[in-house]
Design a protein around this motif. Sequence first.
Motif, PDB file in Angstrom:
ATOM      1  N   ALA A   6      15.109  -4.113  95.776  1.00 35.58           N
ATOM      2  CA  ALA A   6      15.871  -3.204  96.639  1.00 35.58           C
ATOM      3  C   ALA A   6      16.091  -1.899  95.878  1.00 35.58           C
ATOM      4  N   VAL A   7      15.828  -0.777  96.529  1.00 34.26           N
ATOM      5  CA  VAL A   7      15.959   0.528  95.863  1.00 34.26           C
ATOM      6  C   VAL A   7      16.720   1.473  96.794  1.00 34.26           C
ATOM      7  N   SER A   8      17.675   2.205  96.230  1.00 34.78           N
ATOM      8  CA  SER A   8      18.432   3.197  97.009  1.00 34.78           C
ATOM      9  C   SER A   8      18.165   4.584  96.414  1.00 34.78           C
ATOM     10  N   VAL A  38      15.402   0.918 100.564  1.00 38.81           N
ATOM     11  CA  VAL A  38      14.110   0.267 100.820  1.00 38.81           C
ATOM     12  C   VAL A  38      14.117  -1.107 100.136  1.00 38.81           C
ATOM     13  N   TRP A  39      13.724  -2.134 100.908  1.00 47.08           N
ATOM     14  CA  TRP A  39      13.554  -3.479 100.363  1.00 47.08           C
ATOM     15  C   TRP A  39      12.070  -3.817 100.450  1.00 47.08           C
ATOM     16  N   ALA A  40      11.517  -4.399  99.409  1.00 40.03           N
ATOM     17  CA  ALA A  40      10.129  -4.877  99.453  1.00 40.03           C
ATOM     18  C   ALA A  40      10.116  -6.300  98.910  1.00 40.03           C
ATOM     19  N   LYS A  41       9.367  -7.193  99.605  1.00 38.57           N
ATOM     20  CA  LYS A  41       9.285  -8.581  99.119  1.00 38.57           C
ATOM     21  C   LYS A  41       7.972  -9.192  99.599  1.00 38.57           C
ATOM     22  N   PRO A  42       7.512 -10.232  98.907  1.00 32.49           N
ATOM     23  CA  PRO A  42       6.305 -10.908  99.392  1.00 32.49           C
ATOM     24  C   PRO A  42       6.536 -11.428 100.805  1.00 32.49           C
ATOM     25  N   ARG A  43       5.525 -11.310 101.653  1.00 33.95           N
ATOM     26  CA  ARG A  43       5.677 -11.805 103.029  1.00 33.95           C
ATOM     27  C   ARG A  43       5.729 -13.325 103.026  1.00 33.95           C
ATOM     28  N   PRO A  44       6.464 -13.903 103.984  1.00 34.79           N
ATOM     29  CA  PRO A  44       6.597 -15.352 103.998  1.00 34.79           C
ATOM     30  C   PRO A  44       5.254 -16.063 104.199  1.00 34.79           C
ATOM     31  N   ALA A  45       4.371 -15.495 105.014  1.00 37.03           N
ATOM     32  CA  ALA A  45       3.084 -16.171 105.254  1.00 37.03           C
ATOM     33  C   ALA A  45       2.027 -15.115 105.462  1.00 37.03           C
ATOM     34  N   ALA A  46       0.789 -15.446 105.075  1.00 42.08           N
ATOM     35  CA  ALA A  46      -0.313 -14.492 105.274  1.00 42.08           C
ATOM     36  C   ALA A  46      -0.564 -14.314 106.764  1.00 42.08           C
ATOM     37  N   GLY A  47      -0.838 -13.090 107.169  1.00 43.75           N
ATOM     38  CA  GLY A  47      -1.137 -12.826 108.580  1.00 43.75           C
ATOM     39  C   GLY A  47      -2.152 -11.721 108.636  1.00 43.75           C
ATOM     40  N   PRO A  48      -2.369 -11.144 109.798  1.00 44.52           N
ATOM     41  CA  PRO A  48      -3.317 -10.048 109.854  1.00 44.52           C
ATOM     42  C   PRO A  48      -2.747  -8.837 109.112  1.00 44.52           C
ATOM     43  N   VAL A  82       7.975  -4.571 103.865  1.00 39.28           N
ATOM     44  CA  VAL A  82       8.795  -3.441 103.400  1.00 39.28           C
ATOM     45  C   VAL A  82       9.752  -3.057 104.529  1.00 39.28           C
ATOM     46  N   HIS A  83      11.019  -2.960 104.182  1.00 39.10           N
ATOM     47  CA  HIS A  83      12.038  -2.632 105.190  1.00 39.10           C
ATOM     48  C   HIS A  83      12.761  -1.368 104.737  1.00 39.10           C
ATOM     49  N   ILE A  84      12.881  -0.408 105.658  1.00 37.59           N
ATOM     50  CA  ILE A  84      13.473   0.892 105.286  1.00 37.59           C
ATOM     51  C   ILE A  84      14.646   1.207 106.212  1.00 37.59           C
ATOM     52  N   GLU A  85      15.777   1.574 105.608  1.00 36.85           N
ATOM     53  CA  GLU A  85      16.907   2.063 106.414  1.00 36.85           C
ATOM     54  C   GLU A  85      17.370   3.380 105.809  1.00 36.85           C
ATOM     55  N   SER A  86      17.634   4.365 106.658  1.00 37.92           N
ATOM     56  CA  SER A  86      17.936   5.679 106.102  1.00 37.92           C
ATOM     57  C   SER A  86      19.043   6.407 106.850  1.00 37.92           C
ATOM     58  N   ALA A  87      19.908   7.070 106.084  1.00 36.03           N
ATOM     59  CA  ALA A  87      20.919   7.956 106.679  1.00 36.03           C
ATOM     60  C   ALA A  87      20.501   9.415 106.493  1.00 36.03           C
ATOM     61  N   ILE A  88      19.271   9.647 105.985  1.00 36.48           N
ATOM     62  CA  ILE A  88      18.800  11.023 105.723  1.00 36.48           C
ATOM     63  C   ILE A  88      18.053  11.516 106.971  1.00 36.48           C
TER      64      ILE A  88
END
Length: 307
Positions: A6-8, A38-48, A82-88
Amino acid sequence: MTGEAAVSVPGKTILFGEHAAVYGHPAVVTALDLRMMVWAKPRPAAGPGAFRVKSDEPGDLADVAVEIATDGLNVPPEGLEVHIESAIPPGSGFGSSAALAVAVVAACRRACGDDASPSEIARLALAVETRQHGRASGVDVEAVLRGGVLWCRRRTDGSLEREEIPVAAATLDTFRMFHSGTPLQSTGEMVALVRRLMDDEPVRVGDAFATIDQVTRDGSRALLRGDGAALVDAVRAAEAALELIDVVPAGVRDAIRGIEAQGGAAKISGAGGRTGAGAGLILVAHPDAAWHDRLVRPSGWTPSIRA
Ligand code: MEV
């Protein structure tokens, strides 16, 4: 080791030097207390597809940032989420794309088990910005990555000169920030328009850049000694030079003339705009807090957080 990261990262404002900074002139930048997570993590399962980006930001830039961040790394086989949330505010001079580039690069590298140094993050984030904007000075990336008030200048070899300016909080109180509306043109478009003007009218652009260079140096000294009156003069001169290179739409120019008539000064901060009602972030300068309280705010401008 791979895992969740997680990075701010904060937004930025350019106090002096935008556009000229792309051509090796100095800029003075500062971080803002508006943040992107921003949060980045391995995906739970391989997909397209190896990546999935969930974001309220323009998706293209996030995709470019993930691609550049993970190039040459051991990405987990299932890919990254990758999940992004922003107040900018996006696309408005508040540093949203630099924050996104820095935060996505840092989070993806960390999620892939690579603890990149700040200089490596800056190098990759600048590559993201350059892909997006065509040309980028790197001063936005430095502002959001390092924080504080910084003097920056891109050298001809591509490296960046950077020095922290110790500025008293009371001096920064000379400035107020407003959002004048999202510009119709992107940063990349504005940088390209200035480049075209430079080819067509090199003397006009050269004169404007020489003024911006001088004003950035004067403004930086005024920040150091806490001289609010000199900052007002510097902001006026910077705005006049920016108008000379056509990066301030007509309605915003008129609004700024109104602020000058009230005894203050105002300038765009960031790439600005060519047409339309808004130019994004506007800095208004006056040394007296009571003056700011009395200021008749141009219609359509909303107050924003301070530097
Ligand atoms: C954009 O925030 C600032 C510009 O000077 C572009 C850059 O420095 O890369 C217009």
